[in-house]
Design a protein around this motif. Structure first.
Motif, PDB file in Angstrom:
ATOM      1  N   GLU A 224       0.832  -1.208   0.000  1.00  0.00           N
ATOM      2  CA  GLU A 224       0.000   0.000   0.000  1.00  0.00           C
ATOM      3  C   GLU A 224       0.866   1.257   0.000  1.00  0.00           C
ATOM      4  O   GLU A 224       0.377   2.354   0.253  1.00  0.00           O
ATOM      5  CB  GLU A 224      -0.915   0.008   1.238  1.00  0.00           C
ATOM      6  N   GLU A 225       2.145   1.116  -0.310  1.00  0.00           N
ATOM      7  CA  GLU A 225       3.058   2.255  -0.245  1.00  0.00           C
ATOM      8  C   GLU A 225       2.689   3.345  -1.242  1.00  0.00           C
ATOM      9  O   GLU A 225       2.843   4.541  -0.954  1.00  0.00           O
ATOM     10  CB  GLU A 225       4.499   1.788  -0.473  1.00  0.00           C
ATOM     11  N   ALA A 226       2.180   2.950  -2.413  1.00  0.00           N
ATOM     12  CA  ALA A 226       1.806   3.943  -3.426  1.00  0.00           C
ATOM     13  C   ALA A 226       0.658   4.825  -2.943  1.00  0.00           C
ATOM     14  O   ALA A 226       0.625   6.030  -3.215  1.00  0.00           O
ATOM     15  CB  ALA A 226       1.427   3.242  -4.728  1.00  0.00           C
ATOM     16  N   ILE A 227      -0.293   4.229  -2.237  1.00  0.00           N
ATOM     17  CA  ILE A 227      -1.445   4.986  -1.729  1.00  0.00           C
ATOM     18  C   ILE A 227      -1.041   5.828  -0.519  1.00  0.00           C
ATOM     19  O   ILE A 227      -1.451   6.987  -0.383  1.00  0.00           O
ATOM     20  CB  ILE A 227      -2.595   4.030  -1.352  1.00  0.00           C
ATOM     21  N   LEU A 228      -0.226   5.262   0.351  1.00  0.00           N
ATOM     22  CA  LEU A 228       0.129   5.944   1.593  1.00  0.00           C
ATOM     23  C   LEU A 228       1.107   7.092   1.382  1.00  0.00           C
ATOM     24  O   LEU A 228       1.105   8.063   2.150  1.00  0.00           O
ATOM     25  CB  LEU A 228       0.728   4.941   2.583  1.00  0.00           C
ATOM     26  N   GLY A 229       1.937   6.989   0.369  1.00  0.00           N
ATOM     27  CA  GLY A 229       2.855   8.069   0.034  1.00  0.00           C
ATOM     28  C   GLY A 229       3.776   8.433   1.185  1.00  0.00           C
ATOM     29  O   GLY A 229       4.433   7.589   1.791  1.00  0.00           O
ATOM     30  N   SER A 230       3.803   9.735   1.524  1.00  0.00           N
ATOM     31  CA  SER A 230       4.722  10.232   2.549  1.00  0.00           C
ATOM     32  C   SER A 230       4.382   9.733   3.951  1.00  0.00           C
ATOM     33  O   SER A 230       5.216   9.807   4.863  1.00  0.00           O
ATOM     34  CB  SER A 230       4.718  11.766   2.557  1.00  0.00           C
ATOM     35  N   ALA A 231       3.158   9.216   4.139  1.00  0.00           N
ATOM     36  CA  ALA A 231       2.754   8.694   5.449  1.00  0.00           C
ATOM     37  C   ALA A 231       3.292   7.285   5.703  1.00  0.00           C
ATOM     38  O   ALA A 231       3.167   6.769   6.818  1.00  0.00           O
ATOM     39  CB  ALA A 231       1.233   8.691   5.562  1.00  0.00           C
ATOM     40  N   THR A 232       3.889   6.678   4.694  1.00  0.00           N
ATOM     41  CA  THR A 232       4.341   5.294   4.803  1.00  0.00           C
ATOM     42  C   THR A 232       5.276   5.081   5.990  1.00  0.00           C
ATOM     43  O   THR A 232       5.093   4.166   6.792  1.00  0.00           O
ATOM     44  CB  THR A 232       5.042   4.854   3.505  1.00  0.00           C
ATOM     45  N   THR A 233       6.288   5.940   6.109  1.00  0.00           N
ATOM     46  CA  THR A 233       7.287   5.764   7.163  1.00  0.00           C
ATOM     47  C   THR A 233       6.664   5.870   8.546  1.00  0.00           C
ATOM     48  O   THR A 233       6.958   5.060   9.442  1.00  0.00           O
ATOM     49  CB  THR A 233       8.407   6.806   7.017  1.00  0.00           C
ATOM     50  N   VAL A 234       5.788   6.846   8.743  1.00  0.00           N
ATOM     51  CA  VAL A 234       5.151   7.043  10.042  1.00  0.00           C
ATOM     52  C   VAL A 234       4.297   5.844  10.425  1.00  0.00           C
ATOM     53  O   VAL A 234       4.374   5.311  11.542  1.00  0.00           O
ATOM     54  CB  VAL A 234       4.301   8.328  10.050  1.00  0.00           C
ATOM     55  N   ILE A 235       3.473   5.379   9.490  1.00  0.00           N
ATOM     56  CA  ILE A 235       2.573   4.253   9.771  1.00  0.00           C
ATOM     57  C   ILE A 235       3.374   2.975  10.022  1.00  0.00           C
ATOM     58  O   ILE A 235       3.088   2.214  10.948  1.00  0.00           O
ATOM     59  CB  ILE A 235       1.572   4.056   8.618  1.00  0.00           C
ATOM     60  N   ALA A 236       4.393   2.743   9.199  1.00  0.00           N
ATOM     61  CA  ALA A 236       5.228   1.549   9.375  1.00  0.00           C
ATOM     62  C   ALA A 236       5.914   1.566  10.733  1.00  0.00           C
ATOM     63  O   ALA A 236       5.986   0.536  11.421  1.00  0.00           O
ATOM     64  CB  ALA A 236       6.258   1.461   8.256  1.00  0.00           C
ATOM     65  N   LEU A 237       6.419   2.729  11.154  1.00  0.00           N
ATOM     66  CA  LEU A 237       7.076   2.841  12.455  1.00  0.00           C
ATOM     67  C   LEU A 237       6.106   2.588  13.600  1.00  0.00           C
ATOM     68  O   LEU A 237       6.432   1.875  14.562  1.00  0.00           O
ATOM     69  CB  LEU A 237       7.695   4.233  12.610  1.00  0.00           C
ATOM     70  N   LEU A 238       4.909   3.172  13.524  1.00  0.00           N
ATOM     71  CA  LEU A 238       3.914   2.975  14.578  1.00  0.00           C
ATOM     72  C   LEU A 238       3.563   1.506  14.727  1.00  0.00           C
ATOM     73  O   LEU A 238       3.516   0.969  15.842  1.00  0.00           O
ATOM     74  CB  LEU A 238       2.657   3.794  14.264  1.00  0.00           C
TER      75      LEU A 238
END
Length: 521
Positions: A224-238
């Motif tokens: 879902e990295e294409a949809i999440l865009g710049s939020a990817t890192t934050v969500i993955a870390l959480l």
């Protein structure tokens, strides 16, 4: 897809809860409660029987899906399916075996524990209340393994936390209220971090599914990295940090030695091998598939954290004088091995990590149950400095404990052997052959890690069961359901060592194949 003709998976969750409620209501009738606990244990073996039956027919190469599902698509939540596939099958097997046999084991242990607490003039819920909470704890772990949706996963995860918290608070040792609160706060912090990531993810994606029904089979939804865009890192870390707390990796592990050591031993036998490993399963199940590129970029840090966790847990375990606290620290070390397999991001490593879950479930359950034998029959004996020579009086328990340690160290005839071989192969595939420096470095780390695991396992085996007896022990070991339940776990461990091929073959199918092909490994 193998579509079940009746809702067997839902029944394995609902029936034990109903039996637990009945045990609670009949709490003052101890014989009836014990009968209901036995019945619950046999129901908890149904998932194992279901997976084995499909191994026998070869159908486990496809996902097993319960015909009953809940559709929340109109609320942008997704669909709640219950299913078993190649990735979750070893998890379901481990939970089913341990929860079933520990339920039998817990009858004698908890009867003694409740009597002991009442003699000390403590107010304690009866055996029926214990059975109710135990069954909720057991089935919510199964629910996590069955789940296909992040919200569904989280609901079951909260069920494990609340039930285990109450079991420690009511029946634990030491300052059990303080320890249970410490456990609740720490693991709830992990749960909240995970939930924050889940809600942020669902808001952006518009669904919480990580598995979906496609062409008649449950399949992962993919990146879902294409949809999440710049939020990817934050969500993955959480998500990752939340699961690390649950997994008790180094740095967020502080709660585990207290909770696992001071919980009543049947609960320790579920907490340590089963519950914490489910966080590792979740990482493989949805974190890797949602964020493959991000995980590849973080792989060096994950590998470093895995080795630190293995070595730290092993070194501290060697210093312990309390048998259960020793086992708690060894669980931290074992979770390091699971993380190591996951962090390789290779087919071998991920398969090895799932087999670590099974081998740790079997080995650590046996060891905690062995510790419980001495607590129950030798006046709360837990101090290793007061043990020694116990093999002469308790030969069956000693033999079973040896098999438990063999699972931790990866010696035959244990599933641990296969898991460690596959994890090392995954590390070779991912890094070790890149250059001479990585080959030397990872080889040295593996030698230290594996040697340390063998050292703490067999040094403790010698201190507890061999040498000169440091306490006066009268009588001899009696063989009853209490001991036979430990033997039952060991027998299944040996069976899966011999018949490892169906497990590995199923792990090589749908989900693993998808994850690895998507990662390009």
């Amino acid at each position: 897809m193998v579509l079940l003709s009746f809702p067997a998976l839902w029944l394995t969750i609902l029936l034990p809860i109903l039996l637990g409620i009945l045990a609670w209501l009949l709490g003052k009738y101890e014989s009836a409660v014990k009968a209901l606990i036995y019945l619950s244990g046999f129901v908890l073996l149904v998932p194992l029987a279901l997976v084995l039956s499909y191994y026998a027919t070869g159908e486990i190469s496809k996902s097993i899906v319960d015909p009953v599902y809940i559709n929340f698509m109109s609320y942008r939540i997704g669909t709640f399916y219950l299913g078993i596939d190649g990735l979750s099958a070893p998890i379901v097997i481990g939970i089913s075996i341990v929860t079933a046999f520990v339920s039998f084991y817990g009858i004698k242990y908890m009867t003694k524990r409740i009597e002991e607490m009442r003699e000390e003039n403590e107010r304690v819920p009866n055996l029926g209340a214990y059975a109710f909470l135990y069954n909720i704890f057991a089935v919510t772990m199964l629910g996590i393994a069955y789940s296909s949706n992040l919200i569904e996963f989280y609901v079951f995860l909260e069920g494990t936390l609340i039930s285990s918290f109450l079991l420690i608070a009511y029946y634990g040792y030491g300052d059990r209220k303080k320890i249970s609160l410490l456990y609740f706060v720490w693991t709830h912090i992990g749960a909240v971090l995970l939930l924050t990531g889940i809600l942020y993810f669902g808001y952006l994606v518009g669904s919480f599914n990580y598995m979906t029904l496609s062409n008649g089979s449950l399949v992962p939804v993919g990146s879902e990295e294409a949809i999440l865009g710049s939020a990817t890192t934050v969500i993955a870390l959480l998500m990752l940090i939340g699961l690390f707390v649950k997994m008790a990796v180094f740095g967020v592990h502080m709660w585990l030695p207290y909770a696992h050591a001071e919980a009543p031993t049947p609960i320790s036998a579920l907490l340590s091998p089963n519950l914490i490993g489910l966080a590792g399963y979740a990482i493989a199940r949805f974190v890797f598939q949602f964020f493959p590129t991000t995980m590849l970029s973080w792989r060096p840090y994950l590998l470093g954290l895995a080795f630190v966790t293995i070595i730290y847990g092993g070194l501290v375990a060697l210093r312990q004088k309390d048998f259960k606290r020793f086992l708690a620290y060894s669980s931290i070390s074992q979770m390091g091995y699971m993380l190591l397999g996951l962090a390789t991001l290779t087919s071998y490593g991920i398969i090895g990590a799932m087999l670590i879950y099974l081998s740790h479930a079997i080995g650590k359950a046996i060891l905690f149950m062995s510790a419980g034998v001495f607590i129950t029959e030798l006046k709360n004996l837990r101090d290793i400095t007061k043990m020694g020579g116990l093999a002469r009086k308790y030969p069956l328990t000693a033999a079973l404990a040896l098999f438990g340690f063999m699972n931790l160290t990866g010696l035959p005839p244990s599933v641990g052997m296969w898991s460690e071989i596959l994890i090392v192969m995954g590390l070779v595939q991912s890094y070790m052959l890149n250059n001479l420096a990585s080959l030397i470095g990872f080889t040295a780390l593996l030698i230290v890690s594996l040697t340390l695991t063998g050292a703490y396992s067999f040094i403790m085996m010698r201190r507890i069961f061999y040498g000169k007896s440091r306490s006066k022990i009268e009588g001899k070991e009696s063989i009853d359901v209490f001991k036979l339940s430990i033997l039952g776990v060991a027998i299944f461990g040996f069976v899966f060592f011999l018949f490892i091929n169906p497990l590995i073959s199923s792990l090589n199918t749908s989900v693993i194949t998808f994850i690895i092909s998507f990662l390009g490994r």
